[in-house]
Design an enzyme around this catalytic site. Sequence first.
Site, PDB file in Angstrom:
ATOM      1  N   GLN A  38       2.092  -2.081   5.828  1.00 56.25           N
ATOM      2  CA  GLN A  38       2.299  -0.664   6.170  1.00 56.25           C
ATOM      3  C   GLN A  38       2.609  -0.435   7.641  1.00 56.25           C
ATOM      4  OE1 GLN A  38      -0.901   2.372   5.213  1.00 56.25           O
ATOM      5  NE2 GLN A  38       0.543   2.638   3.518  1.00 56.25           N
ATOM      6  N   GLU A  56      -4.249  -6.730   3.183  1.00 58.88           N
ATOM      7  CA  GLU A  56      -2.975  -7.367   3.542  1.00 58.88           C
ATOM      8  C   GLU A  56      -2.942  -8.837   3.130  1.00 58.88           C
ATOM      9  OE1 GLU A  56      -4.469  -5.066   5.350  1.00 58.88           O
ATOM     10  OE2 GLU A  56      -2.886  -3.561   5.377  1.00 58.88           O
ATOM     11  N   GLU A  71       0.844  -1.187   0.000  1.00 65.67           N
ATOM     12  CA  GLU A  71       0.000   0.000   0.000  1.00 65.67           C
ATOM     13  C   GLU A  71       0.887   1.248   0.000  1.00 65.67           C
ATOM     14  OE1 GLU A  71      -2.065  -0.843   3.603  1.00 65.67           O
ATOM     15  OE2 GLU A  71      -2.807  -2.716   2.755  1.00 65.67           O
ATOM     16  N   LEU A 130      -5.907  -2.406  -1.074  1.00 73.14           N
ATOM     17  CA  LEU A 130      -5.771  -2.274   0.382  1.00 73.14           C
ATOM     18  C   LEU A 130      -6.287  -3.549   1.051  1.00 73.14           C
ATOM     19  CD1 LEU A 130      -6.909   0.886   2.419  1.00 73.14           C
ATOM     20  CD2 LEU A 130      -6.186  -1.286   3.360  1.00 73.14           C
ATOM     21  N   HIS A 138      -0.220   2.644  15.073  1.00 73.47           N
ATOM     22  CA  HIS A 138       1.018   3.045  14.406  1.00 73.47           C
ATOM     23  C   HIS A 138       2.241   2.808  15.291  1.00 73.47           C
ATOM     24  CE1 HIS A 138      -2.323   5.296  12.574  1.00 73.47           C
ATOM     25  NE2 HIS A 138      -1.769   4.822  11.494  1.00 73.47           N
TER      26      HIS A 138
END
Length: 756
Positions: free
Chosen positions: A497, A475, A444, A473, A546
């Site tokens: 990502q 995985e 991505e 998008l 993240h």
Amino acid sequence: MKPVPPDQVETHFSAAVSRLAPGGPARQAGGAAPQPGGAAARPVMIRENSALTAARCLELFDAQLASRHLDLAARWLQAGGTGFYTIGSSGHEGSAGVAAALRLTDPALLHYRSGAFYQVRAGQASPPRDGVRDVLLGLVAAVADPISGGRHKVFGNRELNVIPQTSTIASHLPRAVGLAFSLARAAKLGVTAPWPDDAVVVGSFGDASANHSTAAGAINTAAYCGYQGLPLPLLLVCEDNGLGISVRTPRGWIAASQSGRPCVRYFHADGADLAAVYDTAVSAAAWVRQRRETAFLHLEMVRFGGHAGSDVESGYRGAAEIAADLDRDPLLGTARLLVEAGVLTPAEVLARYEASRGRVLAMAAEVAGAPRLTSAAQVMAPLAARRPDAVAADAARAAAPATRGDAFRGRRPEDEGPLTLAQAINRSLADALAARPEALVFGEDVARKGGVYGVTRGLLGRFGAGRVFDTVLDEQSILGVALGGGLAGLLPVPEIQYLAYLHNAADQIRGEAATLPFFSAGQYRNPMVVRIAGLAYQRGFGGHFHNDNAVAALRDIPGLIIAVPARPDDAAAMLRSCLASASADGSVCVFLEPIALYHERDLLAPGDDGWLAPYDPPWRWADAHVPPGRARIYGFGDDLTIVTFGSGLRMSLRVASRLGREGIGCRVVDLRWLAPLPVQDLLREASVTGRVLVADETRRTGGVSEGIVTALIDGGYAGLLARVTSEDSFIPLGDAAATVLLSEESIEEAARALLK
Ligand SMILES: Cc1ncc(C[n+]2csc(CCOP(=O)(O)OP(=O)(O)O)c2C)c(N)n1
């Protein structure tokens, strides 16, 4: 031992065959209809308007019979304690018609009920293989089983281009999509694939499986590619028996949900009618082969004998419902074709049925005592197949200077001066793409944007969209492209990502990539280097998703290589090692990149450039080789050994420097590899000081420190030992993140406590 007594399927079959009315005079199956005026003879067709010849129909009938009797033999073997698998193909023997419509060189990823497909495929080899023997050897878990070597019962055979599947339903479909995608891509890039350029990939599965998110995602990805005009020669075959173990698929659901999709052409046939299956499969295969587009072949079938030998079907289906299926027996359907065409009489059909039983059972008795795997070493042999010398040699492979000069547009990375971690990975990827024409970088946002953190910036422009591309998008599909790409002769470097997003696709690594060499006795491998941006400490950014710091889902996967480069120079060497391990050994490698260190420049003081490093020119790569499983040691102190990795390395080096100013001598071990863990280096460095502090940024439970402490104890380390880790928590947004993460302060505090 007595054979399994006839059940209602067998009783109904023989009674119904006896009642069949022969149509016309008996003809030789291989014979030809006489032509007026002595014209060239035309083969006899099994039915008007069908392309299935009588001769081929008879061969397919034999394959269907063999498949049916293998199911009975499986139960017979299990009753005798020598067979270990009873999920059968009875009722699904129409799959013979699909195999007949395809070529031996079309790679097949099969449903566990596609037994008749396998028998037909075995007959397509030259010389033909004995497909019955293959399957029986799998049922008894014999070492001689040609695909798994006694590790599982799967349909698979390298010579037959049947790639073995796991029991996780639909999990093979991302790979099937990836393989179809990759065959076309390999041809475009001039990479030699093990299959012809016009091959069709076939993937079969059940009706309940079609609802699984893995199937839904894979089919969507096939459509998504087709919609953009990308070639995707895939034949999806849904063997629809209306049941998923005990759960009914709503009537008409498969047709309703799968027909009318963009770029996935829907075909339908009655799975009990072999001529119809064959004719429809011929049309579907031609559609896929000629247009290089995906087709969905929906075959309506029945399931006989319950889900598996242990399943009591009467517990969830009424007797009348079960009996109603008997007329839809595909063996009866083919018998009807043969009798009505005058190829066989009813008595001949029944004699053939019994002859097949005799052949299969005799062979079952013969293989029942075949040798099995008897030691862990034998079982695990395909997992341990590593060739360090070949990897070292391959890791030093660079493009020719002129090619390399072009790839870097004249500015070679070794001339750039000190680089950050992100820059070092970027330059290493460029070197890999330049040196290895089979390498692909995808994921991505990796292409046009160059990655969320710029790690793949500039690669698209230099190497083109054929080799550096943005994906859908999903995985599971990203990893599916890698799974298929590796089989097709490519060297896939997919990017996930963020580490948090690996978790919804982890089975594609755990269940698919890592198991393939195991279930194929090393005959198939999954070369790939999965880059994952992860771990925590992004200052003030992101929250949990993240900054995810959990690697437990990866650490226990047998055979997997896990690299965590912390410094730019290590990153370049370790990426080369991963690429070489994938290329030379077929290894599945995870390259976990600590996001917080991507753009870090300093170590001890602002402006010291302590976290930068120059890039090694190719002539240094052999000397700079970092084999998987070797740690890096910083310092020679005798007082304390700090064992760490990733962001923990930077924090530990800072702590070691502060302690050093007080005269306390530390050595810091950067593990670099979480699998295989550098146990030798660990034990050596621990024993020097007799005081070990493990500084681990992953969670306290299931985190890396558990493995390090255990390795030390297992290895006989008897000195002082402590660990500091992150909390068993998710990561909150903002400054609160620091409350649950390993910190420099906690490392220093624990170090001082250990030194007291
Ligand atoms: C991901 C996953 N979940 C659950 C199972 C357990 N399981 C095995 S077969 C099956 C039903 C599959 O039904 P279907 O796809 O219709 O195939 P059929 O067995 O009817 O041919 C289930 C739930 C599994 N193997 N994999």
